[in-house]
Design a protein around this motif. Structure first.
Motif, short mmCIF file in Angstrom:
data_model
loop_
_atom_site.label_atom_id
_atom_site.label_comp_id
_atom_site.label_asym_id
_atom_site.label_seq_id
_atom_site.Cartn_x
_atom_site.Cartn_y
_atom_site.Cartn_z
N PRO A 177 19.50 -25.32 -22.92
CA PRO A 177 19.88 -24.28 -23.99
C PRO A 177 18.89 -23.65 -24.55
CG PRO A 177 20.76 -26.69 -24.40
CD PRO A 177 20.01 -26.80 -23.32
N VAL A 178 18.97 -22.35 -24.60
CA VAL A 178 18.11 -21.60 -25.20
C VAL A 178 17.56 -21.80 -26.62
CG1 VAL A 178 18.60 -19.95 -23.25
CG2 VAL A 178 19.71 -19.64 -25.56
N GLY A 179 18.50 -21.97 -27.34
CA GLY A 179 18.09 -22.17 -28.71
C GLY A 179 17.13 -23.35 -28.99
N ALA A 180 17.07 -24.22 -28.04
CA ALA A 180 16.10 -25.44 -28.40
C ALA A 180 14.61 -25.11 -27.71
CB ALA A 180 16.52 -26.49 -27.69
N ILE A 181 14.53 -24.29 -26.84
CA ILE A 181 13.28 -23.84 -26.09
C ILE A 181 12.28 -23.30 -27.16
CG2 ILE A 181 12.18 -22.18 -24.45
CD1 ILE A 181 14.91 -22.51 -22.79
N ARG A 182 11.02 -23.64 -27.03
CA ARG A 182 10.12 -23.41 -28.05
C ARG A 182 9.23 -22.25 -27.36
NH1 ARG A 182 10.16 -26.10 -32.51
NH2 ARG A 182 11.15 -28.04 -32.64
N LEU A 183 8.63 -21.20 -28.26
CA LEU A 183 8.05 -20.32 -27.80
C LEU A 183 6.40 -20.72 -27.49
CD1 LEU A 183 9.26 -17.61 -30.19
CD2 LEU A 183 9.73 -17.64 -27.82
N PRO A 184 5.94 -20.55 -26.44
CA PRO A 184 4.61 -20.84 -25.96
C PRO A 184 3.47 -19.69 -26.84
CG PRO A 184 5.45 -19.70 -24.38
CD PRO A 184 6.37 -19.68 -25.25
N GLU A 185 2.42 -20.22 -26.71
CA GLU A 185 1.24 -19.22 -27.23
C GLU A 185 1.35 -17.83 -26.66
OE1 GLU A 185 -1.01 -19.84 -29.60
OE2 GLU A 185 -0.58 -21.91 -29.66
N THR A 186 1.87 -17.39 -25.45
CA THR A 186 1.78 -16.28 -24.67
C THR A 186 2.96 -15.50 -25.40
OG1 THR A 186 3.31 -17.23 -23.02
CG2 THR A 186 1.12 -16.94 -22.41
N ILE A 187 3.65 -16.05 -26.45
CA ILE A 187 4.62 -14.99 -27.07
C ILE A 187 3.87 -13.86 -27.76
CG2 ILE A 187 4.74 -16.49 -29.15
CD1 ILE A 187 7.33 -14.24 -28.05
N GLN A 188 2.49 -14.15 -28.43
CA GLN A 188 1.76 -13.20 -28.85
C GLN A 188 1.49 -12.08 -27.97
OE1 GLN A 188 -1.51 -15.83 -29.89
NE2 GLN A 188 -0.69 -16.46 -31.65
#
Length: 547
Positions: A177-188
């Motif tokens: 489920p996409v809502g539970a996926i956490r953003l990694p450092e590379t989101i910056q």
């Protein structure tokens, strides 16, 4: 920015790739009305509100969930007051929703929210205690869709960018489920690259806003919710994440019943699909053999339950469950279950006193399929309200369109069509001569053909072949002439590219292709106020807003 834009209404039938059932609905086709409970009119809306506010809903329980969620997302006092209004026994709700796209996804997400806000405000003006609610579809597992961005550059052209690889190093599909996926450092890095492609006076301010919301470690749902809360801070838009365990517990009974009657519900949906086909309309959502209306999370992945001969199973893993095991899980672990797209509206209207659902063309179409589900679950089907639909033209694009007498419909035809239109507006002697030559070839062979046929029958087809070849040669010469004119006139090239990329980026409607933050970077945050004022809840047309 001009706060009094000019607005032109364009019938949805003039837009490309619109579902036929949606077109019938907005046209008010009486023979298709039987697929819905009511028309999207204010009279039907107030009648629905009268019925809904007398029904029973878990208003207090949902208010508690919403207060916690919206406070965590940084909501304003206006949102908390709206939640308090929802808690009252006479409350009604206008719902809309969308997947939790990166940076809020395509700007149609914003148009849904604006329409729900406006419709709810109109209900309040008629004495109803109405609140707007945005359902964040965080259970969905289409990671490819929510990480797809459209970026600009280095020129006016746009290009698609799949952020999955930059974020996670992979492009393969995920069932999480996409809502539970956490953003990694590379989101910056994704934030930096995205905003670098959209220069504008408000770029730095909006980039900081997105960077704040999309911090490493935040889930996609949290990032999406923070941005929506910020964009609609003073308008009282209530955000809801259905992955809340307490909410899952409240609609576990719907899941329980959908599993108990899985085969019967599939049959009813198939019958409705057949009725649509008999009217020349295909169902928007395919109902496949053995499919159910329920997803179950298994080892962190969301999978559709299918019916076996005597049990249920997952197609991908082959894992089997008995009906008894699944029913026990709805009680013990309700948070693992979620509805599919056809059952989701029934779940929404089990939790909330919904009077209207604001949806796009596909959603309006699939509501025609699910009216049997509302009857089965003894729920009142809400008024299905088409969302506002916009193409926003900045002042430069507006000027180009006016200068060359171009319309949005012209842009749908592609670059060559637009160039030809411009050249016709500035006729050159070569173009006139070529057009005259085409007419003379066509007319000359048409006059000659009867004499040829009377002399020898086989000369008729030969004349037709010569005609086609000559006209093809003339058309080829016309194309070469247009291309020459384009190379010769760099200003014309730039202006055509500007018009096409603004009106119809990547051969798609602007609202489906461009993200909110790309437009806001160029046109400013006050664009949302302009669009809110441009919403007409009774104008079921595409609106071209020229600034």
């Amino acid at each position: 920015m001009n706060r009094s834009p000019s607005i032109r209404n364009l019938p949805f039938r003039n837009l490309p790739r619109q579902p036929e059932l949606f077109l019938k609905y907005v046209d008010g086709s009486p023979e298709h009305q039987s697929f819905y409970r009511c028309r999207p009119t204010h009279a039907a809306l107030t009648d629905t509100a009268d019925q809904v506010r007398r029904a029973s809903f878990p208003r207090q329980e949902m208010a508690g969930i919403l207060k916690r969620q919206n406070e965590e997302l940084g909501s304003s006092d206006a949102v908390q007051r709206a939640i308090e209004d929802l808690e009252k026994p006479d409350s009604v709700a206008v719902l809309t929703g969308q997947q939790v796209g990166l940076f809020t996804g395509p700007i149609l997400t914003i148009y849904k929210a604006l329409t729900a806000l406006r419709l709810s405000a109109e209900l309040r003006s008629h004495g109803f205690n109405s609140v707007p609610i945005f359902w964040m579809a965080s259970d969905d597992h289409d990671l490819a869709e929510i990480t797809r961005l459209t970026m600009q550059g280095p020129g006016p052209e746009f290009h698609a960018f799949d952020a999955r690889e930059m974020l996670f190093g992979v492009k393969e599909l995920s069932y999480r489920p996409v809502g539970a996926i956490r953003l990694p450092e590379t989101i910056q890095n994704v934030v930096a690259e995205y905003f670098a492609s959209f220069p504008g006076d408000w770029n730095a301010e909006l980039r900081a806003q997105v960077a704040w919301a999309c911090q490493p470690g935040a889930t996609f749902a949290e990032a999406f919710g923070r941005l929506m809360a910020r964009l609609f801070r003073d308008r009282g838009l209530i955000l809801f994440d259905p992955r809340a365990p307490a909410a899952k517990k409240l609609f576990a009974g719907v899941i329980h019943k959908a599993l108990m009657e899985a085969r019967m519900l599939r049959t009813r949906l198939a019958e409705r699909g057949q009725a649509l086909k008999e009217m020349g309309l295909g169902p928007q959502v395919a109902v496949l053999p053995r499919s159910t209306l329920v997803f179950l999370e298994d080892e962190g992945e969301r999978r559709l339950l299918l019916t076996g001969d005597h049990d249920f199973f997952f197609k991908e893993t082959g894992r089997h469950y008995t009906l008894e095991e699944l029913l026990d899980l709805t009680v013990a672990e309700p948070e693992r279950f979620s509805p599919n797209v056809l059952l989701r509206p029934v779940v929404q209207d089990h939790l909330f006193p919904t009077v209207a659902y604001v949806g796009g063309p596909a959603e309006v179409s699939y509501f025609a399929q699910i009216e049997p589900l509302y009857r089965f679950f003894s729920r009142l089907m809400p008024a299905v309200w088409p969302r506002s639909s916009f193409t926003v033209l900045d002042p430069e694009t507006t000027s180009i369109m006016e200068r060359y007498d171009l319309s949005l419909e012209d842009c749908f035809q592609g670059k060559h069509k637009v160039i030809r239109q411009i050249l016709r507006a500035q006729p050159a002697r070569f173009e006139v001569l070529l057009a005259e030559l085409s007419r003379e070839v066509d007319q000359g062979i048409a006059e000659l053909r009867p004499s040829l046929v009377s002399a020898e029958a086989s000369l008729g087809p030969a004349a037709d072949t010569v005609r086609r070849k000559l006209l093809h040669r003339v058309a080829s010469l016309q194309t070469k002439f247009v291309n020459f004119e384009m190379r010769r006139n760099s200003l014309l090239h730039r202006e055509v590219s500007q018009a096409l990329n603004s009106c119809y980026p990547r051969s798609n409607l602007q609202e489906r292709e461009l993200g909110a933050y790309g437009l806001l970077s160029r046109l400013g945050p006050s664009l949302l106020d302009t669009l809110f004022e441009s919403v007409d809840t009774q104008a079921f047309t595409h609106r071209i807003v020229s600034l």
